[in-house]
Structures are given as C-alpha cells and as structure tokens.
Design a protein around this motif. Structure first.
Motif, mmCIF file in Angstrom:
data_model
loop_
_atom_site.group_PDB
_atom_site.id
_atom_site.type_symbol
_atom_site.label_atom_id
_atom_site.label_comp_id
_atom_site.label_asym_id
_atom_site.label_seq_id
_atom_site.Cartn_x
_atom_site.Cartn_y
_atom_site.Cartn_z
ATOM 1 N N THR A 123 44.641 -25.281 -103.775
ATOM 2 C CA THR A 123 43.459 -25.501 -102.942
ATOM 3 C C THR A 123 42.515 -24.309 -102.998
ATOM 4 O OG1 THR A 123 44.763 -26.915 -101.460
ATOM 5 C CG2 THR A 123 42.679 -26.088 -100.626
ATOM 6 N N VAL A 124 43.061 -23.103 -102.857
ATOM 7 C CA VAL A 124 42.224 -21.892 -102.894
ATOM 8 C C VAL A 124 41.409 -21.838 -104.184
ATOM 9 C CG1 VAL A 124 42.264 -19.371 -103.085
ATOM 10 C CG2 VAL A 124 43.658 -20.509 -101.355
ATOM 11 N N LEU A 125 42.097 -21.998 -105.304
ATOM 12 C CA LEU A 125 41.437 -21.839 -106.606
ATOM 13 C C LEU A 125 40.551 -23.037 -106.935
ATOM 14 C CD1 LEU A 125 44.576 -20.469 -108.455
ATOM 15 C CD2 LEU A 125 42.528 -19.143 -107.898
ATOM 16 N N GLY A 126 41.060 -24.237 -106.686
ATOM 17 C CA GLY A 126 40.306 -25.436 -107.052
ATOM 18 C C GLY A 126 39.066 -25.637 -106.207
ATOM 19 N N PHE A 127 39.210 -25.511 -104.884
ATOM 20 C CA PHE A 127 38.044 -25.687 -104.024
ATOM 21 C C PHE A 127 37.113 -24.488 -104.125
ATOM 22 C CE2 PHE A 127 35.862 -25.999 -99.839
ATOM 23 C CZ PHE A 127 35.320 -27.270 -100.007
ATOM 24 N N GLY A 128 37.683 -23.293 -104.245
ATOM 25 C CA GLY A 128 36.864 -22.087 -104.331
ATOM 26 C C GLY A 128 36.057 -21.984 -105.602
ATOM 27 N N ALA A 130 38.833 -22.496 -111.627
ATOM 28 C CA ALA A 130 39.231 -23.882 -111.884
ATOM 29 C C ALA A 130 40.325 -23.959 -112.947
ATOM 30 C CB ALA A 130 38.020 -24.716 -112.305
ATOM 31 N N VAL A 131 40.234 -23.147 -113.960
ATOM 32 C CA VAL A 131 41.238 -23.147 -115.022
ATOM 33 C C VAL A 131 42.582 -22.632 -114.496
ATOM 34 C CG1 VAL A 131 41.886 -22.112 -117.227
ATOM 35 C CG2 VAL A 131 39.552 -22.957 -116.882
ATOM 36 N N ILE A 132 42.531 -21.551 -113.719
ATOM 37 C CA ILE A 132 43.773 -20.967 -113.193
ATOM 38 C C ILE A 132 44.453 -21.919 -112.215
ATOM 39 C CG2 ILE A 132 44.726 -19.034 -111.865
ATOM 40 C CD1 ILE A 132 42.440 -17.312 -112.966
ATOM 41 N N ALA A 133 43.672 -22.756 -111.515
ATOM 42 C CA ALA A 133 44.246 -23.685 -110.538
ATOM 43 C C ALA A 133 45.236 -24.662 -111.168
ATOM 44 C CB ALA A 133 43.128 -24.462 -109.843
ATOM 45 N N GLN A 134 45.103 -24.909 -112.464
ATOM 46 C CA GLN A 134 46.017 -25.835 -113.127
ATOM 47 C C GLN A 134 47.446 -25.290 -113.176
ATOM 48 O OE1 GLN A 134 45.366 -28.847 -114.170
ATOM 49 N NE2 GLN A 134 43.199 -29.027 -114.672
ATOM 50 N N LEU A 135 47.598 -23.974 -113.136
ATOM 51 C CA LEU A 135 48.933 -23.376 -113.290
ATOM 52 C C LEU A 135 49.860 -23.702 -112.120
ATOM 53 C CD1 LEU A 135 47.926 -19.916 -114.811
ATOM 54 C CD2 LEU A 135 48.627 -22.005 -115.998
ATOM 55 N N PRO A 136 49.466 -23.427 -110.864
ATOM 56 C CA PRO A 136 50.370 -23.818 -109.771
ATOM 57 C C PRO A 136 50.535 -25.325 -109.649
ATOM 58 C CG PRO A 136 48.270 -23.009 -108.909
ATOM 59 C CD PRO A 136 48.292 -22.689 -110.368
ATOM 60 N N LEU A 137 49.546 -26.094 -110.071
ATOM 61 C CA LEU A 137 49.671 -27.550 -110.041
ATOM 62 C C LEU A 137 50.784 -28.009 -110.979
ATOM 63 C CD1 LEU A 137 48.724 -30.325 -109.105
ATOM 64 C CD2 LEU A 137 46.920 -30.222 -110.862
ATOM 65 N N VAL A 138 50.808 -27.473 -112.183
ATOM 66 C CA VAL A 138 51.855 -27.818 -113.149
ATOM 67 C C VAL A 138 53.218 -27.398 -112.611
ATOM 68 C CG1 VAL A 138 52.764 -27.284 -115.440
ATOM 69 C CG2 VAL A 138 50.320 -27.754 -115.148
#
Length: 399
Positions: free
Chosen positions: A214-219, A374-382
């Motif tokens: 949430t922090v990375l994706g929304f931010g 946005a790119v880094i947000a994919q890491l915790p999602l995976v």
C-alpha cells in the motif's frame, strides 16, 4: 447468506463523510500556490500541508483505533466526524502556517480513524463475498471528491480565497454526521484481542508486507500529484482555471477507477488486480514524464493516471482485511488502521520525494520517483502471494 437490504443505506452514509474527507485531504493540492502566496511561504514548504497531514494521519490512526477498538462502531464514527468538522473550522480561520497545519493535524487523525473503523463497518454491512464492492462504494465518496469537490473547491479557493473550501467541508461533515446518525445501524462491538494481541500485528511479516504494498503502490502517484497544479500551469501551459478544470478529468477517472477496481478485486481477487494495475500505473508515469509539456495529451493521460492510481484503493484495503482475517483474526480493526496509515505513509513518502525534486528545480522529474515506487511495490506483493500459498495461517489467541 444475504444481508438485509436496509444495511445498504449505511454504506452510502459512510460515503457522504468519505466525500467530505476527500475534499479536505486533497483540496490543498488545488490551492497550494494560493496558500503559499497568502502565507508568504515557499511552495515546497506549503507542500508539507499534504505530506505532514498524511504523516499525522499515519501515526495517529493506529493509536486512536487501538484505544477505541472495544467500543461500538456507530458512536465512535459520530465522534470522529465531529472532530473532523472542528479541525476544518480551525483550518478555515487560520491566519498562519502553524495554525493551518494544526487544524490539518486535528483533521488528519479523525480522517484516518474514520476510514479504518468505517471500512470494517462497511465490510460487515456487505453481503457475503462482496466486501470489496462495499469498500469501493465507501471509497467512492473519497474519489467523487476528486471529481466534484476538489476542482470546484480549487476554482472557488483561487477566485475567492483558499479558506472558503474549508468552510464548505465543515458543512459537508455536518451532513455526513446526520447521515451516519440516521442510516448507519447500531452494530455490536467486534470481538478484539487485548492491546498486546493487536500490537502483535505490527510484527507479523504478512501484515508488514501488505502495508508495504500500500505504501509503495499508493504513494507512487504523489511525487507528481502533490504538485499537479504547478505542473499543469508551469510546464503544460494551462491557465489556473484550465488546471482546475483538468482536475475534473483526473477526478472523474478516480471515481471510475475506484468502482472498477472494486469489481475487479471481487471478481478476480485483490492480488491479480493490484499486480496489473501497478504495471499500468508504471507505464502511465513514464508517459506523464514524456508528455508533460503537451496540453491535450496531458488531459487524456490525467484520466488514465487517475483511473489506475485510485482504482487500486479497494484492492489495497480488501487485501489487508483478508490478510488480517487469515493471520491476525483478533486484530482486524487494528490491521485496517495500519493500512490506512500505509495509504498516508505513501502520500508522505511521495510528497517528500516530490518536494526534494521541486526544491532542486526538478519538478519535471517527479514521475520518475513515482515509477520507482510502483516497481518496488511488486516485490512484497509477490512475496505475500507465495507466503499465502505455502504456509498455513498462524493461530492467533487472545492474550
């Protein structure tokens, strides 16, 4: 099992206050240059009214929700709306940056706590399996503010003074209070663990991973969005009125995206929805940096950007509720509060990165900072998806 239809007006009542909150949070973006000029402060410092608001919300929300966890939702929501109203009145009469910031801090704490508790109430009012849609409806009030409230407030604030929109928000909050009193049903307090049990959610890696998403994706949108008005006027060449009208396009996209995102999260699951929307947001930020000097492409891009940026909101919150139900079932409300904090830590992170670039005359580079997030947000999602598939939920006992 289908819940009674009379529960639905309660979700709409929550959306009324969400609309007022959305105007209060983002109206500053539309009148940021006017506030800076009137209070004789640098534009980058005025940007702190966005970032510090979000930071106060992020810190205060979990503490307030933790203290109120054992109380029934309806009276708590009514109290929070009253505090929110008072904070906006204080902002409206402010004659200094410190006073305005103080009013914003009061508003922020009530804002975050309302969404954290309101999200759990909305989910309880929803039919089985439709929590994502109920959350989308509640958040639709927030995104509708982007369509109507923020552009209209920007026009009024820039023409007649930036304080007037805050008075209007106070009136909207009064309407939200009355709607909540009338239509939100009295629900029993949800069973929660003791403070220690709830605080344990802070060290659950699954909860922290969801917060990171949430922090990375929304931010990711906020390095550029915080300064969207000066970007539109100073780089794209819009007049101040043209910039305000362009925000209508962005706002309409946030509403459409929020409703679509809620439906997609309910149909395909919150995780696949977030994965693809993050990819789309990354591409739109690349396009934003390239097309910033061109007015017509910017208008089209504002719609795509707004659709993706706010279309992920239901997925973020549904993801946290599902994660908490699985891993910390006695701390669902507290986990919801943590995710509201995560939304606003994202805003703070984005605004801080954007302000750092603006201070160095790098306003045109702000989309690149968002792209990185946005790119880094994919890491915790995976990681979270892999964790959920491989490991059973850890039992949580009330301590």
């Amino acid at each position: 099992m289908t819940r009674p239809r009379q529960s639905q007006p309660g979700i709409w009542a929550l959306a009324v206050t969400a609309f007022a909150i959305g105007v209060a949070e983002f109206i500053v973006v539309g009148v940021l240059p006017a506030i800076a000029a009137d209070l004789a402060i640098p534009l980058a410092r005025a940007g702190g009214l966005v970032g510090l608001y979000a930071l106060a919300l992020a810190i205060g929300t979990p503490l307030v929700v933790l203290g109120l966890a054992r109380f029934p939702g309806k009276p708590v929501l009514l109290g929070l709306i009253a505090v929110f109203l008072a904070g906006n009145l204080l902002s409206a009469v402010s004659h200094s940056y410190a006073m305005l910031l103080g009013g914003r801090m009061v508003t922020a704490v009530a804002h975050g706590s309302f969404f954290a508790i309101g999200a759990t109430v909305a989910a309880r009012l929803a039919p089985e399996g439709q929590a994502s849609r109920a959350l989308a409806l509640m958040f639709a009030g927030l995104t509708l503010a982007m369509v109507v409230g923020v552009p209209l407030g920007s026009l009024i604030g820039n023409a007649l003074g930036w304080r007037l929109p805050f008075l209007a928000v106070a009136m909207l909050a009064a309407a939200g209070w009355l709607a909540t009193l009338r239509w939100v049903p009295a629900l029993p307090a949800r069973k929660t663990g003791r403070a220690g049990t709830q605080l344990a959610a802070l060290v659950r890696p699954e909860i922290l991973a969801m917060m990171s998403i949430t922090v990375l994706g929304f931010g990711a949108s906020f390095p550029a969005f915080t300064f969207i008005t000066p970007i539109l006027t100073g780089i794209a060449g819009f007049s101040i009125h043209g910039a305000s009208l362009s925000l209508v396009v962005f706002g309409a996209a946030t509403l459409v995206g929020n409703l679509a995102g809620g439906r997609w999260a309910a149909h395909w699951g919150w995780a696949p929805t977030l994965r693809w929307m993050l990819i789309g947001l990354s591409l739109s930020l690349v396009a934003l940096e390239s097309l910033m000097p061109y007015r017509m492409p910017m208008v089209a891009l504002l719609f795509v950007w707004g659709f993706l940026a706010f279309g992920m909101s239901p997925g973020f919150q549904a993801g946290m509720l599902e994660t908490a139900e699985r891993w910390t079932p006695h701390a669902v409300g507290f986990a919801s509060a943590l995710n509201i904090s995560a939304f606003n830590l994202g805003i703070t992170l984005g605004e801080t990165l954007g302000s750092a670039l603006v201070t160095r005359n790098g306003m045109a580079l702000t989309p690149w900072a968002g792209l990185g997030l946005a790119v880094i947000a994919q890491l915790p999602l995976v990681w979270l998806l892999a964790r959920s598939k491989k490991a059973p939920a850890a039992p949580t006992t009330e301590a």
